[in-house]
Each structure stands twice: as structure tokens, then as C-alpha cells.
Design a protein around this motif. Structure first.
Motif, PDB file in Angstrom:
ATOM      1  N   GLY A 103     -27.864 -17.245  81.407  1.00 30.88           N
ATOM      2  CA  GLY A 103     -26.996 -16.062  81.459  1.00 30.88           C
ATOM      3  C   GLY A 103     -25.834 -16.176  80.484  1.00 30.88           C
ATOM      4  O   GLY A 103     -25.561 -15.249  79.711  1.00 30.88           O
ATOM      5  N   ILE A 104     -25.159 -17.329  80.481  1.00 32.23           N
ATOM      6  CA  ILE A 104     -24.021 -17.528  79.580  1.00 32.23           C
ATOM      7  C   ILE A 104     -24.477 -17.506  78.116  1.00 32.23           C
ATOM      8  O   ILE A 104     -23.808 -16.949  77.255  1.00 32.23           O
ATOM      9  CB  ILE A 104     -23.283 -18.853  79.910  1.00 32.23           C
ATOM     10  CG1 ILE A 104     -22.570 -18.721  81.256  1.00 32.23           C
ATOM     11  CG2 ILE A 104     -22.271 -19.201  78.819  1.00 32.23           C
ATOM     12  CD1 ILE A 104     -21.963 -20.019  81.753  1.00 32.23           C
ATOM     13  N   SER A 105     -25.661 -18.083  77.847  1.00 28.89           N
ATOM     14  CA  SER A 105     -26.176 -18.095  76.466  1.00 28.89           C
ATOM     15  C   SER A 105     -26.382 -16.673  75.961  1.00 28.89           C
ATOM     16  O   SER A 105     -25.949 -16.325  74.864  1.00 28.89           O
ATOM     17  CB  SER A 105     -27.510 -18.830  76.379  1.00 28.89           C
ATOM     18  OG  SER A 105     -27.402 -20.090  76.960  1.00 28.89           O
ATOM     19  N   VAL A 106     -27.049 -15.849  76.784  1.00 23.54           N
ATOM     20  CA  VAL A 106     -27.333 -14.473  76.360  1.00 23.54           C
ATOM     21  C   VAL A 106     -26.020 -13.721  76.151  1.00 23.54           C
ATOM     22  O   VAL A 106     -25.818 -13.039  75.138  1.00 23.54           O
ATOM     23  CB  VAL A 106     -28.225 -13.767  77.415  1.00 23.54           C
ATOM     24  CG1 VAL A 106     -28.344 -12.281  77.107  1.00 23.54           C
ATOM     25  CG2 VAL A 106     -29.597 -14.421  77.459  1.00 23.54           C
ATOM     26  N   TYR A 107     -25.100 -13.860  77.099  1.00 23.67           N
ATOM     27  CA  TYR A 107     -23.815 -13.173  77.021  1.00 23.67           C
ATOM     28  C   TYR A 107     -23.042 -13.618  75.770  1.00 23.67           C
ATOM     29  O   TYR A 107     -22.537 -12.793  75.006  1.00 23.67           O
ATOM     30  CB  TYR A 107     -23.030 -13.461  78.307  1.00 23.67           C
ATOM     31  CG  TYR A 107     -21.717 -12.717  78.453  1.00 23.67           C
ATOM     32  CD1 TYR A 107     -21.329 -11.718  77.562  1.00 23.67           C
ATOM     33  CD2 TYR A 107     -20.867 -13.013  79.521  1.00 23.67           C
ATOM     34  CE1 TYR A 107     -20.126 -11.045  77.725  1.00 23.67           C
ATOM     35  CE2 TYR A 107     -19.661 -12.348  79.679  1.00 23.67           C
ATOM     36  CZ  TYR A 107     -19.299 -11.359  78.774  1.00 23.67           C
ATOM     37  OH  TYR A 107     -18.108 -10.715  78.929  1.00 23.67           O
ATOM     38  N   SER A 108     -22.960 -14.930  75.523  1.00 20.02           N
ATOM     39  CA  SER A 108     -22.155 -15.415  74.389  1.00 20.02           C
ATOM     40  C   SER A 108     -22.799 -15.030  73.056  1.00 20.02           C
ATOM     41  O   SER A 108     -22.105 -14.698  72.094  1.00 20.02           O
ATOM     42  CB  SER A 108     -21.933 -16.927  74.472  1.00 20.02           C
ATOM     43  OG  SER A 108     -23.153 -17.594  74.464  1.00 20.02           O
ATOM     44  N   PHE A 109     -24.131 -15.009  73.027  1.00 23.87           N
ATOM     45  CA  PHE A 109     -24.819 -14.592  71.804  1.00 23.87           C
ATOM     46  C   PHE A 109     -24.509 -13.128  71.504  1.00 23.87           C
ATOM     47  O   PHE A 109     -24.258 -12.748  70.364  1.00 23.87           O
ATOM     48  CB  PHE A 109     -26.333 -14.803  71.967  1.00 23.87           C
ATOM     49  CG  PHE A 109     -27.101 -14.664  70.696  1.00 23.87           C
ATOM     50  CD1 PHE A 109     -27.123 -15.696  69.770  1.00 23.87           C
ATOM     51  CD2 PHE A 109     -27.796 -13.494  70.414  1.00 23.87           C
ATOM     52  CE1 PHE A 109     -27.833 -15.566  68.582  1.00 23.87           C
ATOM     53  CE2 PHE A 109     -28.487 -13.360  69.228  1.00 23.87           C
ATOM     54  CZ  PHE A 109     -28.505 -14.399  68.312  1.00 23.87           C
ATOM     55  N   ASP A 110     -24.486 -12.333  72.557  1.00 26.66           N
ATOM     56  CA  ASP A 110     -24.178 -10.912  72.399  1.00 26.66           C
ATOM     57  C   ASP A 110     -22.749 -10.716  71.880  1.00 26.66           C
ATOM     58  O   ASP A 110     -22.511  -9.914  70.974  1.00 26.66           O
ATOM     59  CB  ASP A 110     -24.365 -10.216  73.755  1.00 26.66           C
ATOM     60  CG  ASP A 110     -24.076  -8.730  73.658  1.00 26.66           C
ATOM     61  OD1 ASP A 110     -24.699  -8.078  72.795  1.00 26.66           O
ATOM     62  OD2 ASP A 110     -23.228  -8.229  74.412  1.00 26.66           O
ATOM     63  N   VAL A 111     -21.800 -11.470  72.430  1.00 26.14           N
ATOM     64  CA  VAL A 111     -20.406 -11.370  71.967  1.00 26.14           C
ATOM     65  C   VAL A 111     -20.313 -11.804  70.506  1.00 26.14           C
ATOM     66  O   VAL A 111     -19.681 -11.135  69.684  1.00 26.14           O
ATOM     67  CB  VAL A 111     -19.473 -12.232  72.857  1.00 26.14           C
ATOM     68  CG1 VAL A 111     -18.084 -12.360  72.228  1.00 26.14           C
ATOM     69  CG2 VAL A 111     -19.352 -11.622  74.245  1.00 26.14           C
ATOM     70  N   TYR A 112     -20.978 -12.898  70.164  1.00 20.52           N
ATOM     71  CA  TYR A 112     -20.961 -13.397  68.779  1.00 20.52           C
ATOM     72  C   TYR A 112     -21.500 -12.343  67.815  1.00 20.52           C
ATOM     73  O   TYR A 112     -20.955 -12.124  66.743  1.00 20.52           O
ATOM     74  CB  TYR A 112     -21.800 -14.677  68.704  1.00 20.52           C
ATOM     75  CG  TYR A 112     -21.762 -15.365  67.367  1.00 20.52           C
ATOM     76  CD1 TYR A 112     -20.575 -15.902  66.878  1.00 20.52           C
ATOM     77  CD2 TYR A 112     -22.903 -15.482  66.585  1.00 20.52           C
ATOM     78  CE1 TYR A 112     -20.532 -16.527  65.647  1.00 20.52           C
ATOM     79  CE2 TYR A 112     -22.872 -16.111  65.358  1.00 20.52           C
ATOM     80  CZ  TYR A 112     -21.683 -16.640  64.897  1.00 20.52           C
ATOM     81  OH  TYR A 112     -21.634 -17.254  63.675  1.00 20.52           O
ATOM     82  N   ASN A 113     -22.557 -11.675  68.249  1.00 22.11           N
ATOM     83  CA  ASN A 113     -23.141 -10.610  67.431  1.00 22.11           C
ATOM     84  C   ASN A 113     -22.184  -9.427  67.309  1.00 22.11           C
ATOM     85  O   ASN A 113     -21.969  -8.893  66.224  1.00 22.11           O
ATOM     86  CB  ASN A 113     -24.464 -10.173  68.069  1.00 22.11           C
ATOM     87  CG  ASN A 113     -25.232  -9.219  67.178  1.00 22.11           C
ATOM     88  OD1 ASN A 113     -25.025  -9.211  65.960  1.00 22.11           O
ATOM     89  ND2 ASN A 113     -26.083  -8.420  67.767  1.00 22.11           N
ATOM     90  N   GLN A 114     -21.545  -9.044  68.417  1.00 20.41           N
ATOM     91  CA  GLN A 114     -20.644  -7.888  68.400  1.00 20.41           C
ATOM     92  C   GLN A 114     -19.414  -8.114  67.529  1.00 20.41           C
ATOM     93  O   GLN A 114     -18.875  -7.169  66.960  1.00 20.41           O
ATOM     94  CB  GLN A 114     -20.176  -7.565  69.824  1.00 20.41           C
ATOM     95  CG  GLN A 114     -21.223  -6.854  70.648  1.00 20.41           C
ATOM     96  CD  GLN A 114     -20.582  -6.266  71.899  1.00 20.41           C
ATOM     97  OE1 GLN A 114     -19.706  -5.425  71.816  1.00 20.41           O
ATOM     98  NE2 GLN A 114     -21.009  -6.734  73.048  1.00 20.41           N
ATOM     99  N   ILE A 115     -18.926  -9.357  67.431  1.00 17.65           N
ATOM    100  CA  ILE A 115     -17.755  -9.596  66.584  1.00 17.65           C
ATOM    101  C   ILE A 115     -18.163  -9.848  65.134  1.00 17.65           C
ATOM    102  O   ILE A 115     -17.339 -10.211  64.302  1.00 17.65           O
ATOM    103  CB  ILE A 115     -16.866 -10.755  67.115  1.00 17.65           C
ATOM    104  CG1 ILE A 115     -17.593 -12.093  67.046  1.00 17.65           C
ATOM    105  CG2 ILE A 115     -16.382 -10.475  68.519  1.00 17.65           C
ATOM    106  CD1 ILE A 115     -16.691 -13.274  67.378  1.00 17.65           C
ATOM    107  N   GLY A 116     -19.447  -9.657  64.819  1.00 20.46           N
ATOM    108  CA  GLY A 116     -19.895  -9.728  63.428  1.00 20.46           C
ATOM    109  C   GLY A 116     -20.344 -11.111  62.998  1.00 20.46           C
ATOM    110  O   GLY A 116     -20.532 -11.354  61.813  1.00 20.46           O
ATOM    111  N   GLY A 117     -20.541 -12.011  63.929  1.00 15.56           N
ATOM    112  CA  GLY A 117     -20.930 -13.372  63.589  1.00 15.56           C
ATOM    113  C   GLY A 117     -22.261 -13.479  62.874  1.00 15.56           C
ATOM    114  O   GLY A 117     -22.486 -14.391  62.086  1.00 15.56           O
ATOM    115  N   LEU A 118     -23.161 -12.501  63.133  1.00 13.11           N
ATOM    116  CA  LEU A 118     -24.484 -12.591  62.527  1.00 13.11           C
ATOM    117  C   LEU A 118     -24.577 -11.819  61.214  1.00 13.11           C
ATOM    118  O   LEU A 118     -25.518 -11.996  60.454  1.00 13.11           O
ATOM    119  CB  LEU A 118     -25.535 -12.040  63.498  1.00 13.11           C
ATOM    120  CG  LEU A 118     -25.656 -12.797  64.811  1.00 13.11           C
ATOM    121  CD1 LEU A 118     -26.668 -12.130  65.723  1.00 13.11           C
ATOM    122  CD2 LEU A 118     -26.048 -14.240  64.566  1.00 13.11           C
ATOM    123  N   SER A 119     -23.582 -10.951  60.939  1.00 13.67           N
ATOM    124  CA  SER A 119     -23.709 -10.101  59.759  1.00 13.67           C
ATOM    125  C   SER A 119     -22.785 -10.499  58.622  1.00 13.67           C
ATOM    126  O   SER A 119     -22.883  -9.976  57.530  1.00 13.67           O
ATOM    127  CB  SER A 119     -23.441  -8.647  60.144  1.00 13.67           C
ATOM    128  OG  SER A 119     -22.171  -8.539  60.738  1.00 13.67           O
TER     129      SER A 119
END
Ligand SMILES: [Cu+2]
Length: 325
Positions: A103-119
Motif C-alpha cells: 500500500g505504501i509503495s503504490v501511494y508513494s509511487f503515485d506521489v512521486y509521479n504527481q510531483i513530476g519525478g518521472l517526467s
């Protein structure tokens, strides 16, 4: 009347859940959240803290309860009954942590993506690595003179900033980190300053480069930290949500004056930002006219740099140290 164990367990579970949820929302451990990214990151932090508090209370509660209830009594030298294996219990204490971690992994990955970490650059790909390798010595060759303001840039910049206001485009600022200062250049106007000014509510994109060694851009109130690396551009994006002045701290040990490598981010209204930009343009024009009027050959390094460093928050002793090298 004797209350059955299941009722006790249920009551304790409810109390633990309520205490964890309350503390997770009211811990007050973090500074002001001044960017949209900070709100997302704080949500993740609070969720993890809620889970952690619950686990902490269960583990410590059982430990203290068992230590008191099953303590050794006077004159009792017998051991407890030998118990081995409890399959349902073992499945339970494997499954619960597994679910929490996933659960924490999915949530933190989503936050990382939303703050632009993947782009953004600076994550995993290395777009400038080849450039850096083909030009050996660029990391140490760059100096203050890397980003001069030309007279043409200073002139052309006047009066253009209001055209850009209110657009969806992020405000781009080039950041140079060097021992021991931060230099911000606004490409639209050519203005170079030592503290970062940004209008509230507009997305800001920083394109960052280091002139000498690795530094790190850290604004605790934005919850953002990004290494700034010689020979490789890194980026960071944020949208501010609270007017104020927030410390910008170098978070990578970069030399003897690392501790003094601080500046600030000024988040202000669009009007205040525009008038600040205007005043910077006027000031830099005056500085340039002064610089043009005198022969740079006759000045010492300190004197020559003074107009540039005047407003950059560079301490005189650091300037002294830099120019002596
Ligand atoms: Cu530094």
C-alpha cells in the motif's frame, strides 16, 4: 460481570485506531507546506506516521503487558509451557506487513509521479552525461564569468515580464550553484540575482547546473531536494501556494563554507514579483553602465565583482576566498 477477551480486543483496537488517526493528522512535526508538492508529500508522511504509530502502540503495549503479567514471581523457578508453531498467526503477521508495504509503495509511487519525478531530468536518465564526458575539465573550468548579463539583454528585458504573466507555461529560471552561492538567471529578462523570487500560484521550473562540485537545492517548506551536478542539468518543478520567504539551503557538503551556502526563496504576489523584476532590471542596467564607464583592468577582482555580488547574498569573506583561488 466479566468482559470477554474478544470485546477487550475490539475496544483496544478501536482506541488504537482513533489515537493513530488523530496523531497522524495532528503531529505538527513538519514546517509550513508552501508548495502544492509539499501537500502531497505531507499526505504520504502522515499516512506512514499513522500506520507507524499504530504498530508502535501494539508492539510496545504487548511488550509491557507481557513483561508485567508474566514476570517471575518469588519462589517460582519453573519455565513457561513450551509453545511451538501457530500457522494462522504466522500467516497473519506475514500478510499484514505485506499489505501495508505494498500500500505504501503504490501511494508513494503515485506521489512521486504527481510531483513530476518521472517526467523531469535528474531522475534516472542521463541526458548530459555524454556532453560532460566529451569535454573534460568543464566542471572545474566554469567560473562566475559564465553567466554575464549583456547590455542588450538588460535593455531588451525591460517591460516584457507582464506579457508572460498569467500563462500556463511554467516560469523557467536557470540556477547555477557554485562554491558557495546560488545564482538565479531569468532567461526572459536576463536578470541575475542571488535570491529566488517567484509569483504565487504559478508553476516554476528550475534548470540547475553546478559550476564546480555537487550541491543540492533544498527548500524544506517546499519538501523538495534535488542534487545539482557539474556537467549535467537537473530540474525541479514546483507550484507555490503560500506567500512568504523560505530558506534555501545547500544540502550537499560542498566545501569549507558549505554551511554558509544559503539563500532564500521569496514567494510574492504577481504584482510584487513584477515590480521586483522591474527594479532588478533598472539596477542591473545602472550597474552595467557603471561597469562600462570604468576600465575593468584597473580594478582588483573583488572590486570588479562587487556590482554583481552586491545583491546576491555572497558574504565578503567567501568572495575573498573564491577570488584568491
Ligand atoms: Cu553547496
Amino acid at each position: 460481570m466479566k468482559i470477554p477477551n474478544t470485546i477487550w480486543t475490539l475496544l483496544i483496537g478501536i482506541v488504537l485506531t482513533l489515537v493513530s488517526l488523530w496523531y497522524g493528522q495532528n503531529h505538527g512535526l513538519l514546517p509550513t507546506a508552501a508548495s502544492d508538492e509539499a501537500v502531497l508529500i505531507d499526505g504520504l508522511f502522515s499516512a506512514m506516521l499513522t500506520v507507524s504509530i499504530g504498530i508502535f502502540l501494539i508492539v510496545e503495549g504487548i511488550l509491557i503487558y507481557a513483561a508485567i503479567k508474566y514476570r517471575r514471581r518469588a519462589g517460582d523457578n519453573e519455565d513457561g509451557p513450551p509453545i511451538e508453531g501457530n500457522v494462522p498467526l504466522e500467516i497473519l503477521w506475514t500478510a499484514i506487513p505485506a499489505v501495508i508495504v505494498i500500500g505504501i509503495s503504490v501511494y508513494s509511487f503515485d506521489v512521486y509521479n504527481q510531483i513530476g519525478g518521472l517526467s523531469l531530468h535528474g531522475g534516472h536518465e542521463m541526458p548530459m552525461m555524454q556532453e560532460a564526458m566529451s569535454k573534460p575539465g568543464t566542471a572545474i573550468a566554469a567560473t562566475l564569468s559564465d553567466t554575464p548579463i549583456t547590455l542588450a539583454q538588460a535593455n531588451s528585458g525591460i517591460g516584457t515580464s507582464e506579457d508572460k504573466a498569467g500563462t500556463d507555461q511554467p516560469l523557467v529560471v536557470d540556477v547555477a550553484a557554485l562554491q558557495y552561492a546560488w545564482l538565479f538567471t531569468y532567461p526572459d529578462t536576463g536578470i541575475m540575482t542571488g535570491e529566488l523570487h517567484v509569483p504565487i500560484g504559478r508553476e516554476v521550473q528550475l534548470n540547475m547546473k553546478a559550476n564546480d562540485v555537487i550541491h543540492a537545492f533544498w527548500v524544506p517548506e517546499f519538501r523538495l531536494k534535488q542534487d545539482v551536478i557539474p556537467g549535467r542539468e537537473t530540474q525541479v518543478r514546483f507550484t507555490t501556494r503560500k506567500i512568504g520567504q523560505y530558506p534555501l539551503i545547500c544540502a550537499e557538503l560542498c566545501g569549507p563554507y558549505h554551511g554558509a551556502m544559503q539563500s532564500q526563496v521569496v514567494v510574492e504576489s504577481q504584482e510584487a514579483f513584477d515590480s521586483w523584476m522591474q527594479s532588478q532590471q533598472v539596477a542591473s542596467k545602472e550597474d552595467l553602465q557603471k561597469a562600462v564607464a570604468i576600465n575593468p583592468q584597473e580594478l582588483s577582482a573583488d572590486e570588479f565583482l562587487a556590482p554583481y555580488t552586491h545583491n546576491m547574498g555572497i558574504h565578503s569573506e567567501i568572495l575573498d576566498q573564491v577570488t584568491r583561488n
